[in-house]
Write an enzyme that holds these catalytic residues in place. Structure first.
Site, PDB file in Angstrom:
ATOM      1  N   GLY A 143       0.812  -1.223   0.000  1.00  0.00           N
ATOM      2  CA  GLY A 143       0.000   0.000   0.000  1.00  0.00           C
ATOM      3  C   GLY A 143       0.843   1.270   0.000  1.00  0.00           C
TER       4      GLY A 143
ATOM      5  N   ASP B  55       9.738  -5.693  -5.658  1.00  0.00           N
ATOM      6  CA  ASP B  55       8.906  -6.448  -4.715  1.00  0.00           C
ATOM      7  C   ASP B  55       9.188  -7.918  -4.941  1.00  0.00           C
ATOM      8  OD1 ASP B  55       6.581  -7.521  -3.161  1.00  0.00           O
ATOM      9  OD2 ASP B  55       6.054  -5.411  -3.081  1.00  0.00           O
TER      10      ASP B  55
ATOM     11  N   GLY C  87      10.180  -3.136   2.200  1.00  0.00           N
ATOM     12  CA  GLY C  87      10.011  -4.574   1.989  1.00  0.00           C
ATOM     13  C   GLY C  87      10.042  -5.356   3.293  1.00  0.00           C
ATOM     14  N   GLY C  88       9.608  -6.600   3.212  1.00  0.00           N
ATOM     15  CA  GLY C  88       9.571  -7.462   4.402  1.00  0.00           C
ATOM     16  C   GLY C  88       8.138  -7.663   4.862  1.00  0.00           C
TER      17      GLY C  88
ATOM     18  N   TYR D 199       7.166  -8.614  15.332  1.00  0.00           N
ATOM     19  CA  TYR D 199       7.284  -7.594  14.277  1.00  0.00           C
ATOM     20  C   TYR D 199       7.938  -6.319  14.820  1.00  0.00           C
ATOM     21  CZ  TYR D 199       5.471  -3.825  11.271  1.00  0.00           C
ATOM     22  OH  TYR D 199       5.348  -2.715  10.482  1.00  0.00           O
TER      23      TYR D 199
ATOM     24  N   LYS E 161      11.529  -4.279  13.901  1.00  0.00           N
ATOM     25  CA  LYS E 161      11.667  -2.856  13.555  1.00  0.00           C
ATOM     26  C   LYS E 161      12.720  -2.192  14.457  1.00  0.00           C
ATOM     27  CE  LYS E 161       8.984  -2.908  10.095  1.00  0.00           C
ATOM     28  NZ  LYS E 161       9.506  -2.657   8.750  1.00  0.00           N
TER      29      LYS E 161
ATOM     30  N   ARG F 264      -7.516   4.398  17.883  1.00  0.00           N
ATOM     31  CA  ARG F 264      -6.056   4.367  18.028  1.00  0.00           C
ATOM     32  C   ARG F 264      -5.393   5.082  16.864  1.00  0.00           C
ATOM     33  NH1 ARG F 264      -1.326   1.333  17.085  1.00  0.00           N
ATOM     34  NH2 ARG F 264      -2.322   0.041  15.508  1.00  0.00           N
TER      35      ARG F 264
END
Ligand code: 15L
Length: 268
Positions: A13, A33, A71-72, A135, A139, A173
């Site tokens: 996105g 990608d 990416g990822g 995740y 990061k 949120r």
């Protein structure tokens, strides 16, 4: 001077949006990608790469001046998938970038690197990481790897802790952490073009009245967000049932904090 800029994860996105908003800004956009994406237009190159393979990552970054690494894996997942996409794959991109002489990396880090902070706290770019998921840990790893490649190899690293990207905020949120396409484009351009970036962490959020972040570091570097979630707040809040989970409600990372939660007493 950014001649060729690589966007990894260009089929997602954020990648599809930046492909449009950065069109024509740099002479060449290389769009990569792991899955097939729309064919190249003028000023574009399209690439298909699995970044967990080092030789492929090296081919992907060849001749690039700057990288926007999206990416990822983009949310919570199994450790095996996070490991391949966001640890091994991330390392390959950074190491290939070093070998290729890339001067800047704009990294899509995430609010989930600091998601366990309480919602009643305002945090800035200097707080310790408090990941809320595997995740989020990946990061935080990206921010540490960026620091190493900045200190040791001189690569300019611009880590954007992205909140929630979209054309409008989608729930309570996200009213605090929403970022619009044009505000994210502005931040990414600062990351690639500002002359003095060596290692910076900023929050990827619009000028939201309900923000949990002190984004002074982004402002110092020239960020002037144009959007605010507040005009949508009444509509968003009226459509949302009251939250039931006390951990998700109290913590900035929301359900990322509550999922798999098993502590008997909450930390701070
Ligand atoms: C993220 O980091 C994810 O990439 C995105 O899919 C959303 O889950 C976002 O955070 C969020 O917190 O809303």
């Amino acid at each position: 001077m950014m001649n060729r800029v690589l966007i990894t994860g260009a089929g997602g996105g954020i990648g599809r949006s930046l492909r449009e908003t950065l069109r024509g800004v740099y002479p060449v956009l290389r769009l990569s990608d792991r899955v097939a994406i729309a064919p190249a237009r003028d000023g574009e190159e399209v690439d298909r790469t699995e970044i967990s393979d080092m030789a492929s990552a090296q081919r992907m970054v060849a001749d690039c001046d700057g990288i926007i690494h999206l990416g990822g894996i983009s949310g919570e997942n199994t450790w095996e998938n996070i490991l391949q996409g966001n640890i091994v794959g991330l390392y390959n991109v950074f190491e290939a970038a070093r070998q290729a002489g890339v001067s800047r990396i704009v990294m899509a880090t995430s609010n989930h690197a600091v998601g366990f902070y309480r919602r009643d706290r305002t945090i800035d770019h200097n707080v310790m990481v408090r990941p809320d998921s595997r995740y989020g840990v990946s990061k935080a790893f990206s921010e540490a790897l960026g620091s190493l490649y900045s200190d040791k190899h001189g690569i300019g690293f611009f880590g954007v802790r992205i909140g929630n990207f979209g054309t409008s905020p989608i729930d309570k949120r996200r009213l605090a952490i929403w970022i619009s396409p044009r505000d994210l484009t502005q931040l990414v351009r600062i990351g690639l073009e500002h002359p003095d970036i060596r290692y910076e962490i900023v929050y990827g959020v619009s000028d939201n009245r309900r923000s949990w972040y002190d984004n002074a570091n982004a402002m110092r570097l020239g960020y002037r967000p144009e959007d605010d979630s507040e005009p949508q707040a009444a509509q968003v809040l009226s459509a949302e049932p009251p939250g039931a989970d006390p951990i998700a409600e109290a913590r900035q990372g929301g359900t990322f904090c509550a999922d798999e939660y098993s502590a008997k007493t909450p930390r701070d």
